[in-house]
Design a protein around this motif. Structure first.
Motif, PDB file in Angstrom:
ATOM      1  N   GLN A  12      26.005   1.795  32.318  1.00 52.44           N
ATOM      2  CA  GLN A  12      25.813   0.384  32.023  1.00 52.44           C
ATOM      3  C   GLN A  12      25.118  -0.329  33.189  1.00 52.44           C
ATOM      4  N   ILE A  13      25.577  -0.087  34.393  1.00 50.44           N
ATOM      5  CA  ILE A  13      24.990  -0.710  35.578  1.00 50.44           C
ATOM      6  C   ILE A  13      23.518  -0.315  35.708  1.00 50.44           C
ATOM      7  N   LEU A  14      23.231   0.975  35.551  1.00 51.95           N
ATOM      8  CA  LEU A  14      21.848   1.434  35.682  1.00 51.95           C
ATOM      9  C   LEU A  14      20.952   0.840  34.607  1.00 51.95           C
ATOM     10  N   GLU A  15      21.448   0.743  33.384  1.00 52.23           N
ATOM     11  CA  GLU A  15      20.656   0.137  32.315  1.00 52.23           C
ATOM     12  C   GLU A  15      20.369  -1.333  32.598  1.00 52.23           C
ATOM     13  N   ILE A  16      21.336  -2.038  33.139  1.00 50.63           N
ATOM     14  CA  ILE A  16      21.144  -3.454  33.461  1.00 50.63           C
ATOM     15  C   ILE A  16      20.039  -3.633  34.491  1.00 50.63           C
ATOM     16  N   ILE A  17      19.986  -2.743  35.487  1.00 54.97           N
ATOM     17  CA  ILE A  17      18.972  -2.902  36.539  1.00 54.97           C
ATOM     18  C   ILE A  17      17.644  -2.237  36.168  1.00 54.97           C
ATOM     19  N   GLY A  18      17.563  -1.713  34.939  1.00 59.19           N
ATOM     20  CA  GLY A  18      16.304  -1.176  34.459  1.00 59.19           C
ATOM     21  C   GLY A  18      16.016   0.250  34.866  1.00 59.19           C
ATOM     22  N   LYS A  19      17.050   0.979  35.234  1.00 61.49           N
ATOM     23  CA  LYS A  19      16.892   2.376  35.608  1.00 61.49           C
ATOM     24  C   LYS A  19      17.351   3.267  34.458  1.00 61.49           C
ATOM     25  N   ILE A  73      16.895   6.658  42.221  1.00 61.59           N
ATOM     26  CA  ILE A  73      16.827   5.850  43.430  1.00 61.59           C
ATOM     27  C   ILE A  73      16.521   4.402  43.082  1.00 61.59           C
ATOM     28  N   VAL A  74      17.128   3.513  43.848  1.00 61.52           N
ATOM     29  CA  VAL A  74      16.764   2.102  43.843  1.00 61.52           C
ATOM     30  C   VAL A  74      16.203   1.871  45.238  1.00 61.52           C
ATOM     31  N   THR A  75      14.902   1.673  45.318  1.00 60.15           N
ATOM     32  CA  THR A  75      14.279   1.496  46.627  1.00 60.15           C
ATOM     33  C   THR A  75      14.653   0.137  47.206  1.00 60.15           C
ATOM     34  N   ALA A  76      14.482   0.017  48.512  1.00 61.13           N
ATOM     35  CA  ALA A  76      14.792  -1.251  49.179  1.00 61.13           C
ATOM     36  C   ALA A  76      13.989  -2.392  48.569  1.00 61.13           C
ATOM     37  N   ALA A  77      12.758  -2.118  48.154  1.00 59.65           N
ATOM     38  CA  ALA A  77      11.920  -3.156  47.550  1.00 59.65           C
ATOM     39  C   ALA A  77      12.431  -3.570  46.163  1.00 59.65           C
ATOM     40  N   GLN A  78      13.131  -2.683  45.465  1.00 56.71           N
ATOM     41  CA  GLN A  78      13.642  -2.976  44.128  1.00 56.71           C
ATOM     42  C   GLN A  78      15.008  -3.667  44.144  1.00 56.71           C
ATOM     43  N   ILE A  79      15.657  -3.667  45.276  1.00 62.42           N
ATOM     44  CA  ILE A  79      17.027  -4.186  45.356  1.00 62.42           C
ATOM     45  C   ILE A  79      17.143  -5.667  44.980  1.00 62.42           C
ATOM     46  N   PRO A  80      16.280  -6.563  45.457  1.00 59.30           N
ATOM     47  CA  PRO A  80      16.440  -7.975  45.052  1.00 59.30           C
ATOM     48  C   PRO A  80      16.384  -8.159  43.532  1.00 59.30           C
ATOM     49  N   GLY A  81      15.499  -7.450  42.855  1.00 59.12           N
ATOM     50  CA  GLY A  81      15.420  -7.538  41.402  1.00 59.12           C
ATOM     51  C   GLY A  81      16.659  -6.985  40.730  1.00 59.12           C
ATOM     52  N   ALA A  82      17.214  -5.913  41.299  1.00 58.49           N
ATOM     53  CA  ALA A  82      18.430  -5.308  40.747  1.00 58.49           C
ATOM     54  C   ALA A  82      19.614  -6.263  40.883  1.00 58.49           C
ATOM     55  N   ILE A  83      19.725  -6.914  42.031  1.00 56.01           N
ATOM     56  CA  ILE A  83      20.809  -7.886  42.237  1.00 56.01           C
ATOM     57  C   ILE A  83      20.666  -9.032  41.245  1.00 56.01           C
ATOM     58  N   ALA A  84      19.447  -9.538  41.090  1.00 58.53           N
ATOM     59  CA  ALA A  84      19.215 -10.650  40.158  1.00 58.53           C
ATOM     60  C   ALA A  84      19.570 -10.247  38.732  1.00 58.53           C
ATOM     61  N   ALA A  85      19.196  -9.037  38.327  1.00 57.29           N
ATOM     62  CA  ALA A  85      19.500  -8.566  36.971  1.00 57.29           C
ATOM     63  C   ALA A  85      21.000  -8.447  36.749  1.00 57.29           C
ATOM     64  N   LEU A  86      21.718  -7.920  37.721  1.00 55.17           N
ATOM     65  CA  LEU A  86      23.171  -7.780  37.600  1.00 55.17           C
ATOM     66  C   LEU A  86      23.843  -9.147  37.544  1.00 55.17           C
ATOM     67  N   GLU A  87      23.411 -10.067  38.404  1.00 57.48           N
ATOM     68  CA  GLU A  87      24.014 -11.399  38.404  1.00 57.48           C
ATOM     69  C   GLU A  87      23.741 -12.124  37.086  1.00 57.48           C
ATOM     70  N   ALA A  88      22.547 -11.945  36.529  1.00 58.75           N
ATOM     71  CA  ALA A  88      22.228 -12.566  35.236  1.00 58.75           C
ATOM     72  C   ALA A  88      23.080 -11.964  34.123  1.00 58.75           C
ATOM     73  N   ALA A  89      23.283 -10.648  34.159  1.00 60.77           N
ATOM     74  CA  ALA A  89      24.104  -9.985  33.144  1.00 60.77           C
ATOM     75  C   ALA A  89      25.558 -10.438  33.242  1.00 60.77           C
TER      76      ALA A  89
END
Length: 108
Positions: A22-29, A36-52
């Motif tokens: 579920q977590i991986l699907e939310i962040i688009g992985k 891997i979630v690269t350092a550059a992808q982390i801000p988008g992943a945090i935003a996606a999780l917080e929105a969910a």
């Protein structure tokens, strides 16, 4: 199956397969054996999780079960763990990783 998330910036995080997926699907992985979630992808992943999390909390609560409900018959509890509680440790890992520009990897 278990998902094990690792980062040089934080302690390892282990999740059961349904929650990790579920977590991986939310962040688009794509959930799977490793990734891997690269350092550059982390801000988008945090935003996606917080929105969910925000979206899940905006939904009305499920109606109370009636006496004799299946959960009660099986000795289970009617309350559930919210997405906020499940995602919080992963969000914290992502924040620590972003601060140190470290990638987050996972394996099963």
């Amino acid at each position: 199956m278990l998902y094990k998330f690792k980062s040089k910036a934080a302690a390892d995080l282990i999740m059961l397969e349904p929650q990790g997926r579920q977590i991986l699907e939310i962040i688009g992985k794509t959930p799977g054996g490793s990734g891997i979630v690269t350092a550059a992808q982390i801000p988008g992943a945090i935003a996606a999780l917080e929105a969910a999390v925000k979206a899940s909390e905006a939904q009305p609560p499920a109606p109370e079960g009636k006496e004799g409900d299946e959960d009660e018959e099986q000795g289970g509890r009617a309350d559930t763990v919210k997405l906020r509680q499940r995602a919080a440790p992963f969000i914290e890992m992502l924040r620590k990783s972003a601060a140190e520009q470290a990638d987050v990897v996972w394996g099963v």
